[in-house]
Each structure stands twice: as structure tokens, then as C-alpha cells.
Design a protein around this motif. Structure first.
Motif, PDB file in Angstrom:
ATOM      1  N   ASN A 196      20.648 -42.792  26.434  1.00 32.78           N
ATOM      2  CA  ASN A 196      19.960 -42.183  27.360  1.00 32.78           C
ATOM      3  C   ASN A 196      17.910 -42.562  27.186  1.00 32.78           C
ATOM      4  OD1 ASN A 196      21.956 -39.590  26.966  1.00 32.78           O
ATOM      5  ND2 ASN A 196      20.882 -40.217  29.675  1.00 32.78           N
ATOM      6  N   ARG A 197      17.708 -42.758  28.041  1.00 28.25           N
ATOM      7  CA  ARG A 197      15.540 -42.629  27.676  1.00 28.25           C
ATOM      8  C   ARG A 197      14.520 -42.220  26.242  1.00 28.25           C
ATOM      9  NH1 ARG A 197      11.404 -42.779  31.979  1.00 28.25           N
ATOM     10  NH2 ARG A 197      12.455 -40.696  32.024  1.00 28.25           N
ATOM     11  N   GLU A 198      15.584 -40.615  26.673  1.00 32.71           N
ATOM     12  CA  GLU A 198      14.317 -40.300  25.724  1.00 32.71           C
ATOM     13  C   GLU A 198      14.957 -40.225  24.681  1.00 32.71           C
ATOM     14  OE1 GLU A 198      14.855 -36.029  27.061  1.00 32.71           O
ATOM     15  OE2 GLU A 198      17.052 -35.807  25.954  1.00 32.71           O
ATOM     16  N   MET A 199      16.120 -40.146  24.484  1.00 35.77           N
ATOM     17  CA  MET A 199      16.819 -40.220  22.752  1.00 35.77           C
ATOM     18  C   MET A 199      16.262 -41.993  22.195  1.00 35.77           C
ATOM     19  SD  MET A 199      18.536 -37.639  22.160  1.00 35.77           S
ATOM     20  CE  MET A 199      19.936 -36.670  22.075  1.00 35.77           C
ATOM     21  N   ARG A 200      16.255 -42.764  23.144  1.00 38.20           N
ATOM     22  CA  ARG A 200      15.990 -44.183  22.538  1.00 38.20           C
ATOM     23  C   ARG A 200      14.305 -44.251  22.487  1.00 38.20           C
ATOM     24  NH1 ARG A 200      18.838 -46.379  26.762  1.00 38.20           N
ATOM     25  NH2 ARG A 200      16.634 -46.662  28.237  1.00 38.20           N
ATOM     26  N   GLN A 201      14.267 -43.276  22.993  1.00 44.39           N
ATOM     27  CA  GLN A 201      12.119 -43.285  22.967  1.00 44.39           C
ATOM     28  C   GLN A 201      12.284 -42.683  21.278  1.00 44.39           C
ATOM     29  OE1 GLN A 201      10.848 -41.649  26.593  1.00 44.39           O
ATOM     30  NE2 GLN A 201      10.572 -44.133  27.053  1.00 44.39           N
ATOM     31  N   ALA A 202      12.309 -41.243  21.307  1.00 40.75           N
ATOM     32  CA  ALA A 202      12.729 -40.332  20.119  1.00 40.75           C
ATOM     33  C   ALA A 202      12.899 -41.351  19.386  1.00 40.75           C
ATOM     34  CB  ALA A 202      13.499 -39.389  20.185  1.00 40.75           C
ATOM     35  N   ALA A 203      14.011 -41.785  19.099  1.00 40.30           N
ATOM     36  CA  ALA A 203      14.153 -42.539  17.343  1.00 40.30           C
ATOM     37  C   ALA A 203      13.538 -43.470  17.220  1.00 40.30           C
ATOM     38  CB  ALA A 203      15.790 -43.306  17.946  1.00 40.30           C
ATOM     39  N   THR A 204      12.741 -44.182  17.751  1.00 37.77           N
ATOM     40  CA  THR A 204      11.833 -45.660  17.941  1.00 37.77           C
ATOM     41  C   THR A 204      10.388 -45.086  16.860  1.00 37.77           C
ATOM     42  OG1 THR A 204      12.031 -45.983  20.196  1.00 37.77           O
ATOM     43  CG2 THR A 204      12.983 -47.100  19.077  1.00 37.77           C
ATOM     44  N   ARG A 205      10.230 -43.853  17.989  1.00 38.06           N
ATOM     45  CA  ARG A 205       8.912 -43.319  17.841  1.00 38.06           C
ATOM     46  C   ARG A 205       8.478 -42.847  16.298  1.00 38.06           C
ATOM     47  NH1 ARG A 205       8.700 -39.155  21.437  1.00 38.06           N
ATOM     48  NH2 ARG A 205       9.460 -37.714  19.944  1.00 38.06           N
ATOM     49  N   THR A 206       9.947 -41.570  15.647  1.00 38.37           N
ATOM     50  CA  THR A 206      10.018 -41.547  14.697  1.00 38.37           C
ATOM     51  C   THR A 206      10.375 -42.545  13.898  1.00 38.37           C
ATOM     52  OG1 THR A 206      12.289 -41.200  15.094  1.00 38.37           O
ATOM     53  CG2 THR A 206      10.535 -38.882  15.556  1.00 38.37           C
ATOM     54  N   GLY A 207      10.557 -43.358  14.272  1.00 37.70           N
ATOM     55  CA  GLY A 207      11.135 -44.318  13.071  1.00 37.70           C
ATOM     56  C   GLY A 207      10.599 -45.517  13.155  1.00 37.70           C
ATOM     57  N   ARG A 208       9.244 -45.595  13.510  1.00 41.16           N
ATOM     58  CA  ARG A 208       7.376 -46.381  13.514  1.00 41.16           C
ATOM     59  C   ARG A 208       6.695 -45.158  12.155  1.00 41.16           C
ATOM     60  NH1 ARG A 208       7.788 -48.685  19.523  1.00 41.16           N
ATOM     61  NH2 ARG A 208       9.714 -50.219  19.577  1.00 41.16           N
ATOM     62  N   GLN A 209       7.085 -44.537  13.243  1.00 44.29           N
ATOM     63  CA  GLN A 209       5.530 -43.280  12.522  1.00 44.29           C
ATOM     64  C   GLN A 209       6.551 -43.036  11.400  1.00 44.29           C
ATOM     65  OE1 GLN A 209       3.098 -42.140  13.186  1.00 44.29           O
ATOM     66  NE2 GLN A 209       2.549 -39.793  12.338  1.00 44.29           N
ATOM     67  N   LEU A 210       7.869 -43.157  10.885  1.00 47.21           N
ATOM     68  CA  LEU A 210       8.059 -42.652   8.703  1.00 47.21           C
ATOM     69  C   LEU A 210       7.606 -43.996   8.525  1.00 47.21           C
ATOM     70  CD1 LEU A 210       9.736 -41.916   6.847  1.00 47.21           C
ATOM     71  CD2 LEU A 210      11.943 -43.101   7.510  1.00 47.21           C
ATOM     72  N   LEU A 211       7.728 -45.385   8.920  1.00 45.38           N
ATOM     73  CA  LEU A 211       7.614 -46.714   8.647  1.00 45.38           C
ATOM     74  C   LEU A 211       5.980 -46.668   7.437  1.00 45.38           C
ATOM     75  CD1 LEU A 211       9.877 -49.524  10.478  1.00 45.38           C
ATOM     76  CD2 LEU A 211      10.025 -48.726   7.793  1.00 45.38           C
TER      77      LEU A 211
END
Length: 226
Positions: A88-103
Motif C-alpha cells: 500500500n502507498r501509505e505503508m511505503r511512504q511511512a516506511a521511507t519517511r521515517t527511515g530517511r528521518q532516522l538516518l
């Protein structure tokens, strides 16, 4: 002790990666009236065993192993595969948004070469930068053992899930603590399984959760990003 403190800092709700703004599909279940206080623990355990465990926790373990060996090609392959399993789009977006912020935060806070390197790859759009893979890179660069890293991230998932349940009025503060404690044996089980998997095994099988996420994308009102 320093490794323990790293894992405590990364899984604290005060660490602003955005992870604790997610309901991990719970809001979709609540909107569909498919969960209640009595079924909440079973839903959490199923998501751990069949969703987060084979998906994000496995990706974290694989990324940790590869990053510790400076095998960045494999880290990128794990990242791409995990991203592809997010249906799902929202799951992909959430995963990448939080991943980029974490890094982005970890590159500043911890400053290890591996973190900075992978952050640059994400910024250059050469890799998706999913949260689980980002966490694997950060934990490995900080010297946190893989078992502790996976268990820590799974606990953070459960704490975020419990926090969402509180806001959705599916539990109260006292029962939320019982929910977390009851999940402990499942976290242990899920950690062991994640550490034993290979890249070909990566992928969740929570079809109902995917359906709830698809419905949630089109909901008129939402408290959470997922």
C-alpha cells in the motif's frame, strides 16, 4: 552499557523519527470495527508473527549483518526488497519517511561513517531508505548487537501500537502496559525467527492488514498516517 543506551535512545518516543505517529494499520481496523479491546492482543501478536517479523524485523537483521560487513550492495538489495513488499502507498511512504528521518538524525547524533554513507545514498535517491533497513544500518554502526537491535525495534513497534490504541480508545494506560508485557514472549519468538531468515524469506503475509491499509488511505478523517 553504551550499546544499551543507544538502543534506548533510538526506541524512545522522544526520538523524532516519526515512528510514533503511525498506528501500523490499527486505525484501519478500528474504522472497520474489526478490532475491540478483547481482540487487541491477538491482533498485535499476529502482526508481529506474520507481518513485522517476516518483513521489517527480518530486513533489519539482514541489513545489520550486511552493514557490519561493509556489504552495502546487500544492504541496498534488502532495502529494495522490503520496499517492494509494502503493498500500500501509505505503508511505503511511512516506511521511507521515517527511515530517511532516522538516518538524517542519526548522521548528526552518532556521526558514524556507515550511517553517513547510507544517508547520502538515500538522499541521492539511490535506495528507498526504509525504516527497518535504516535502523539496521544505525544499530550496526553503533555497535549494537543484531539480536538486541531487532528486539528493540520490535518493542518500539509494540509501544507505538499501544500508543495508537490509547488514542483510538481501544485501551487505557494500565491495560496498555499489560498489552506490552503480554507481547514480550512473542517479541522473543519473532526476534529468533527474524535472525534465522535469509533475503528470499523476506515478506509479510498479513493480507487483512493490507486491506485495512488500503481502506485507510481513502478514509475521510484520519488520526494517523497509517
Amino acid at each position: 552499557m553504551d550499546r544499551l543506551l543507544v538502543s534506548l535512545q533510538l526506541t524512545d518516543s522522544a526520538f523524532p523519527s516519526g515512528f510514533y505517529t503511525l498506528s501500523h494499520g490499527l486505525e484501519g481496523y478500528a474504522q472497520a470495527r474489526a478490532v475491540d479491546p478483547g481482540s487487541l492482543p491477538a491482533l498485535l501478536h499476529d502482526l508481529l508473527r506474520h507481518g513485522v517479523g517476516p518483513g521489517d524485523a527480518t530486513a533489519l537483521a539482514l541489513a545489520h549483518r550486511a552493514a557490519a560487513a561493509d556489504d552495502w550492495e546487500t544492504v541496498a538489495a534488502v532495502d529494495a526488497r522490503l520496499h517492494a513488499t509494502k503493498l500500500n502507498r501509505e505503508m511505503r511512504q511511512a516506511a521511507t519517511r521515517t527511515g530517511r528521518q532516522l538516518l538524517d538524525l542519526a548522521a548528526e547524533v552518532f556521526g558514524a561513517a556507515g550511517i553517513v554513507r547510507y544517508h547520502r545514498a538515500v538522499t541521492d535517491r539511490r535506495v528507498p531508505g526504509t525504516q527497518a533497513v535504516a535502523a539496521g544500518v544505525v544499530y550496526a554502526a553503533s555497535g549494537v548487537p543484531a539480536r538486541q537491535a531487532v528486539a528493540s525495534d520490535l518493542f518500539a513497534f509494540c509501544a507505538s501500537f499501544a500508543g495508537a490504541a490509547l488514542r483510538l480508545r481501544l485501551t487505557d494506560h494500565r491495560r496498555a502496559q499489560s498489552l506490552l508485557r503480554e507481547a514480550a514472549p512473542v517479541i522473543v519468538e519473532t526476534t529468533h525467527a527474524a535472525l534465522a531468515r535469509e533475503l528470499a524469506d523476506l515478506g509479510a503475509t498479513t493480507f487483512a492488514a493490507d486491506v485495512m491499509s488500503a481502506r485507510h488511505e481513502r478514509a475521510e478523517a484520519r488520526l494517523f498516517a497509517t
